[in-house]
Design a protein around this motif. Structure first.
Motif, PDB file in Angstrom:
ATOM      1  N   UNK A 437       0.821  -1.211   0.000  1.00 46.95           N
ATOM      2  CA  UNK A 437       0.000   0.000   0.000  1.00 46.95           C
ATOM      3  C   UNK A 437       0.849   1.252   0.000  1.00 46.95           C
ATOM      4  N   UNK A 438       1.907   1.267   0.847  1.00 45.95           N
ATOM      5  CA  UNK A 438       2.790   2.435   0.903  1.00 45.95           C
ATOM      6  C   UNK A 438       3.544   2.603  -0.405  1.00 45.95           C
ATOM      7  N   UNK A 439       4.034   1.499  -0.955  1.00 45.36           N
ATOM      8  CA  UNK A 439       4.790   1.587  -2.207  1.00 45.36           C
ATOM      9  C   UNK A 439       3.910   2.074  -3.352  1.00 45.36           C
ATOM     10  N   UNK A 440       2.675   1.553  -3.445  1.00 39.97           N
ATOM     11  CA  UNK A 440       1.788   1.980  -4.525  1.00 39.97           C
ATOM     12  C   UNK A 440       1.376   3.434  -4.359  1.00 39.97           C
ATOM     13  N   UNK A 441       1.195   3.879  -3.086  1.00 35.89           N
ATOM     14  CA  UNK A 441       0.858   5.285  -2.842  1.00 35.89           C
ATOM     15  C   UNK A 441       1.999   6.185  -3.310  1.00 35.89           C
ATOM     16  N   UNK A 442       3.228   5.828  -2.951  1.00 37.58           N
ATOM     17  CA  UNK A 442       4.383   6.613  -3.394  1.00 37.58           C
ATOM     18  C   UNK A 442       4.480   6.655  -4.910  1.00 37.58           C
ATOM     19  N   UNK A 443       4.270   5.493  -5.532  1.00 38.70           N
ATOM     20  CA  UNK A 443       4.385   5.430  -6.988  1.00 38.70           C
ATOM     21  C   UNK A 443       3.341   6.301  -7.659  1.00 38.70           C
ATOM     22  N   UNK A 444       2.107   6.247  -7.167  1.00 45.41           N
ATOM     23  CA  UNK A 444       1.037   7.000  -7.809  1.00 45.41           C
ATOM     24  C   UNK A 444       1.228   8.500  -7.641  1.00 45.41           C
ATOM     25  N   UNK A 445       1.591   8.946  -6.431  1.00 49.60           N
ATOM     26  CA  UNK A 445       1.736  10.382  -6.171  1.00 49.60           C
ATOM     27  C   UNK A 445       2.977  10.937  -6.865  1.00 49.60           C
ATOM     28  N   UNK A 446       4.092  10.258  -6.726  1.00 46.82           N
ATOM     29  CA  UNK A 446       5.352  10.800  -7.221  1.00 46.82           C
ATOM     30  C   UNK A 446       5.571  10.527  -8.707  1.00 46.82           C
ATOM     31  N   UNK A 447       5.363   9.277  -9.130  1.00 49.03           N
ATOM     32  CA  UNK A 447       5.665   8.937 -10.519  1.00 49.03           C
ATOM     33  C   UNK A 447       4.570   9.392 -11.469  1.00 49.03           C
ATOM     34  N   UNK A 448       3.298   9.157 -11.106  1.00 50.73           N
ATOM     35  CA  UNK A 448       2.206   9.479 -12.027  1.00 50.73           C
ATOM     36  C   UNK A 448       1.840  10.954 -12.016  1.00 50.73           C
ATOM     37  N   UNK A 449       1.862  11.597 -10.834  1.00 48.42           N
ATOM     38  CA  UNK A 449       1.410  12.981 -10.736  1.00 48.42           C
ATOM     39  C   UNK A 449       2.550  13.981 -10.617  1.00 48.42           C
ATOM     40  N   UNK A 450       3.793  13.505 -10.483  1.00 48.39           N
ATOM     41  CA  UNK A 450       4.906  14.427 -10.354  1.00 48.39           C
ATOM     42  C   UNK A 450       4.929  15.136  -9.011  1.00 48.39           C
ATOM     43  N   UNK A 451       4.309  14.540  -7.987  1.00 49.54           N
ATOM     44  CA  UNK A 451       4.273  15.153  -6.664  1.00 49.54           C
ATOM     45  C   UNK A 451       5.240  14.486  -5.705  1.00 49.54           C
ATOM     46  N   UNK A 452       4.995  14.684  -4.403  1.00 43.80           N
ATOM     47  CA  UNK A 452       5.853  14.086  -3.385  1.00 43.80           C
ATOM     48  C   UNK A 452       4.990  13.544  -2.241  1.00 43.80           C
ATOM     49  N   UNK A 453       5.461  12.464  -1.617  1.00 46.34           N
ATOM     50  CA  UNK A 453       4.775  11.879  -0.466  1.00 46.34           C
ATOM     51  C   UNK A 453       5.811  11.635   0.636  1.00 46.34           C
TER      52      UNK A 453
END
Length: 495
Positions: A437-453
């Motif tokens: 869950x943590x890894x997928x959250x990081x991937x979605x926020x940072x890789x897909x949206x260009x944001x940071x978590x």
């Protein structure tokens, strides 16, 4: 006027699935025809005109591929739209085989009702529009033949034709004209003037004035028609645009027939002009809708496929619960986006939807302004919030009545900053490794949206901070430390 219903054939050997498809597609208002086997489907096809076929890939006796091959062998059904439903992972080879058999698309199980309805609706409308275009084409061909025959027929037939033409003129969609090839004189009827947006009082019909009303890109069509008649052509048909004096552009189809003297020389050209603007606009809208539905369906299916592929669990029940939770989160945001015609979604609405299953009352406090999210951002952020709520309900503050959760957000220069702060729950320890869950959250926020978590595993409760760009331009330009590391993390999760 109510549009004519079309027939949709549902083919599956399991009655429960057939019933589910009927419930999903009932709201389309079409005729649903049921077949519980491939052979029964073939019998239905021979007796009934079918617009779309929804067929299960895995069936006894005749499977979906074999049935598709037999259907395509019949001349009547070579263009019938077929959609395959598959409860198993479809390989690229199977997918290619399906397309070779004439499938227009695949729908995986579990079926997303909105996606299935959208796909069926598009192909039903395409079928209905095709039949309508065929009907209009037949009418146009009949009118051309009738007009040519009228020039050589008796006064009685000419009078009958005039009555039919008058009805078309009353509708403002058709006009006729006559051109004396020798003297250059023109004659327009009332319908012709109406189509071009001019009147006999202020418009002189001559080649120069007519050409001035044609769209610049279509002027060559007039020159080509004249050249064809000079070469001996007796009939000509083309589509063209006109520019009315008020600036409106109209689409027309023009047909013309030449009358010759005993030596074969053209002495007169007569024709019919039909305003087809509404048909053209309908075609454009339909094409746009088809492309839009296809794009959105592919995006939703890609997300669902990633969820199924990447979710991991120690037992089947846990795996099913995890997949269902993530798919339901995706379905909820899809519903919100559908209600806004896919213009976007409010952040507070996404949070409310994720809160709904828990009924936690005053345990949760929310604070922040109204924020409108782009569709892609909304989908990704909804899945991230789902992971946070799920983990908190299992292990964090929301797992006990004494726990508290505060969610607040703010926007500064098109950057959304969301703070997730838990307290009062079980004692928190920093995990030795990140869960899926943590890894997928990081991937979605940072890789897909260009944001940071960022995660702070405090003893009194988790503190999470998400930074998400709100515009496409910002998201594309935002630096992402996760572009390579996050992708590798997800790859390890899936492996």
């Amino acid at each position: 006027m109510d549009q004519e219903k079309v027939n949709i054939l549902l083919v599956d050997d399991q009655p429960a699935k057939l019933l589910a498809y009927e419930v999903i597609l009932k709201d389309l208002g079409e005729n649903l025809v049921i077949a519980s086997s491939g052979r029964e489907a073939l019998e239905v096809l021979l007796k009934t005109e079918i617009a779309v076929i929804l067929v299960d890939v895995c069936m006894p006796e005749l499977d979906g591929f074999e049935l598709a091959a037999m259907i395509r062998e019949h001349p009547r059904f070579q263009k019938t739209a077929m959609i395959f439903i598959s409860a198993i992972q479809v390989s690229d080879i199977d997918r290619l085989r399906g397309y070779e058999m004439g499938a227009v698309d695949y729908v995986p199980v579990p079926v997303v009702p909105e996606v299935l309805r959208a796909k069926i609706k598009v192909f039903a409308e395409l079928y209905r529009k095709t039949r309508e275009l065929e009907r209009l084409n037949h009418e146009l061909e009949d009118r051309v033949r009738a007009r040519t025959a009228e020039l050589e027929a008796s006064t009685a037939k000419l009078r009958e034709s005039e009555q039919r033409r008058s009805m078309a003129i009353a509708a403002g969609k058709m006009g006729s004209w006559d051109w004396d090839w020798i003297s250059g004189d023109w004659m327009w009827d009332e319908g012709q003037y109406n189509i071009f947006g001019v009147s006999p009082e202020n418009f002189e019909v001559n080649p120069a004035n007519v050409q001035a009303l044609l769209h610049p890109d279509d002027v060559d069509q007039l020159r080509k028609a004249i050249a064809e008649f000079n070469k001996g052509t007796r009939a000509y048909e083309t589509e063209f645009r006109i520019l009315r004096p008020d600036g409106e552009v109209r689409w027309c189809v023009g047909t013309a027939a030449a009358t010759t003297d005993e030596s074969g020389r053209v002495v007169r050209v007569s024709g019919v002009t039909v305003d087809i603007t509404e048909r053209k606009r309908a075609e454009e809208r339909q094409n746009l809708l088809a492309r839009e539905v296809d794009h959105r369906a592919k995006n939703a299916l890609a997300l669902a496929q990633s969820i199924v592929r990447l979710t991991r669990a120690d037992e089947v029940k846990a795996y099913v619960n995890a997949v269902e939770g993530r798919i339901n989160a995706l379905a909820r945001v899809h519903t919100i986006l559908s209600l806004s015609s896919w213009q976007g979604a409010e952040l507070s609405r996404l949070i409310d939807e994720e809160l709904a299953p828990y009924s936690l009352g005053d345990q949760i406090k929310l604070a922040g302004p109204e924020v409108q999210l782009l569709p892609a951002t909304a989908q990704t952020l909804a899945l991230a919030l789902h992971e946070l709520f799920t983990n908190s309900a299992k292990y964090g503050a929301l797992s006990t009545r004494a726990g508290r959760l505060a969610i607040d957000w703010q926007v500064d220069e098109e950057l959304l900053t969301l703070s997730w702060e838990e307290s009062g729950g079980p004692l928190v320890k920093t995990p030795k490794s990140r869960g899926f869950g943590t890894r997928s959250l990081l991937a979605s926020i940072e890789s897909q949206l260009g944001g940071q978590a960022q995660f702070d595993w405090r003893a009194e409760g988790l503190l999470c901070r998400l930074e998400v760009p709100l515009t496409r331009k910002t998201a594309a330009a935002a630096p992402s430390k996760f572009d390579t590391a996050g992708a590798a993390e997800l790859q390890r999760a899936s492996g």
